[in-house]
Design a protein around this motif. Structure first.
Motif, short mmCIF file in Angstrom:
data_model
loop_
_atom_site.label_atom_id
_atom_site.label_comp_id
_atom_site.label_asym_id
_atom_site.label_seq_id
_atom_site.Cartn_x
_atom_site.Cartn_y
_atom_site.Cartn_z
N PRO A 161 0.84 -1.33 -0.17
CA PRO A 161 0.15 0.07 -0.11
C PRO A 161 0.80 1.48 0.22
O PRO A 161 0.09 2.71 -0.23
N PRO A 165 -2.26 1.16 -4.38
CA PRO A 165 -3.42 1.10 -3.67
C PRO A 165 -4.61 -0.58 -4.18
O PRO A 165 -4.03 -0.51 -5.31
N SER A 166 -5.42 -0.62 -3.00
CA SER A 166 -5.88 -2.27 -3.46
C SER A 166 -7.08 -1.97 -4.33
O SER A 166 -7.58 -0.63 -4.02
N ARG A 172 -8.20 -6.51 2.68
CA ARG A 172 -7.67 -6.21 2.22
C ARG A 172 -6.06 -6.82 2.22
O ARG A 172 -6.36 -7.21 3.60
N TYR A 174 -2.05 -6.70 2.18
CA TYR A 174 -1.25 -5.91 1.80
C TYR A 174 0.01 -6.68 2.11
O TYR A 174 0.32 -7.42 3.32
N VAL A 197 -3.46 4.48 5.60
CA VAL A 197 -3.91 4.10 4.63
C VAL A 197 -5.11 3.06 5.23
O VAL A 197 -6.19 2.45 4.20
N TYR A 198 -5.36 2.50 6.10
CA TYR A 198 -5.75 2.02 6.77
C TYR A 198 -7.60 2.52 6.64
O TYR A 198 -7.69 3.89 6.90
N THR A 204 -8.74 -6.04 6.97
CA THR A 204 -7.34 -5.85 7.52
C THR A 204 -6.10 -6.28 7.16
O THR A 204 -5.95 -6.21 8.74
N CYS A 206 -2.16 -7.14 7.21
CA CYS A 206 -1.21 -6.44 7.02
C CYS A 206 0.48 -7.12 6.83
O CYS A 206 0.78 -7.41 8.19
#
Length: 240
Positions: A161, A165-166, A172, A174, A197-198, A204, A206
């Motif tokens: 990210p 961008p996703s 999501r 990453y 970004v979150y 999400t 990461c």
């Protein structure tokens, strides 16, 4: 660092060993059985599915690919060899209890008509029950094409990210590879930017995948105000 330290530090680990060569099924069962309740495994798909034998990563295979069959591996080719590699990948994912399988493609997997047809044929043929497919394209794929294929084939778009961008997915996912390469150490400013970004609408994940992945993940976890310990680990998941 032992597995228990991973379990005590993070709620998820992405297994990368499965990309190079698949462990025994009994190993996956043992890892899953030893994890605490609520711990999550994700994993990378075996390279025989995504990468062609010209990739230097094939050097880590236990059994070399014969010269006469090299054109039957990788690039999601609709061959018995690729689907057998998938069957073994799926079997290990089931033994491990992996929730997400990441299909990381090399830059040589370009958006040609053949590659797109292979991608479609693969993901519309395999059993999709019980796991989420995540696709990490690299190279000259346009945003519109990535988004369209992810929507059509129900794929999570995997990105770093801090670089792009996703574009699609119910979650999501990453993977941070370092802004200038594997040896890159994420700065405090990078992590602050990552925090921004979150969004709150989707779960999400990461995952840090640089040389100091453990340290960077722990620093980011601390930045988010979550429990962090000075231990080595490969991955961090944040659900917001």
């Amino acid at each position: 660092m032992g597995r228990q330290e991973y379990y005590n530090t993070f709620p998820v680990v992405e297994i990368q060993q499965t990309f190079y060569k698949l462990p025994r099924l009994s190993t996956g069962v043992r890892w899953q059985a030893g994890a605490p309740t609520g711990f999550e495994f994700t994993m990378k798909a075996w390279q025989l599915i995504t990468h062609e034998p010209s990739s230097p990563t094939y050097r880590r295979l236990t059994k070399p690919i014969s010269p006469e069959s090299k054109d039957r591996y990788g690039a999601f080719r609709p061959t018995e060899e690729v689907f057998e590699a998938w069957a073994q990948t799926r079997a290990f994912a089931a033994a491990l209890g992996a929730s997400i399988i990441v299909f990381q493609c090399p830059p040589s997997f370009t958006p040609t008509s053949e590659h797109i047809a292979n991608l479609r044929a693969f993901f519309t043929s395999v059993d999709r029950a019980g796991w989420q497919a995540a696709w990490e394209p690299r190279g000259a794929w346009t945003a519109d094409l990535i988004q369209g294929l992810c929507r059509e084939l129900e794929l999570v778009h995997v990105v770093d990210p801090l670089k792009e961008p996703s574009l699609y997915g119910p979650i999501r996912y990453y993977r941070l590879h370092g802004l200038t390469g594997y040896r890159y150490v994420h700065t405090d400013q990078d992590l602050e930017r990552l925090k921004t970004v979150y969004k709150n609408d989707l779960p999400t994940y990461c995952l840090f995948n640089n040389l100091l992945m453990a340290e960077d993940a722990i620093r980011f976890q601390a930045l988010l105000g979550e429990k962090a310990k000075p231990l080595r680990a490969r991955a961090l998941k944040v659900v917001r």
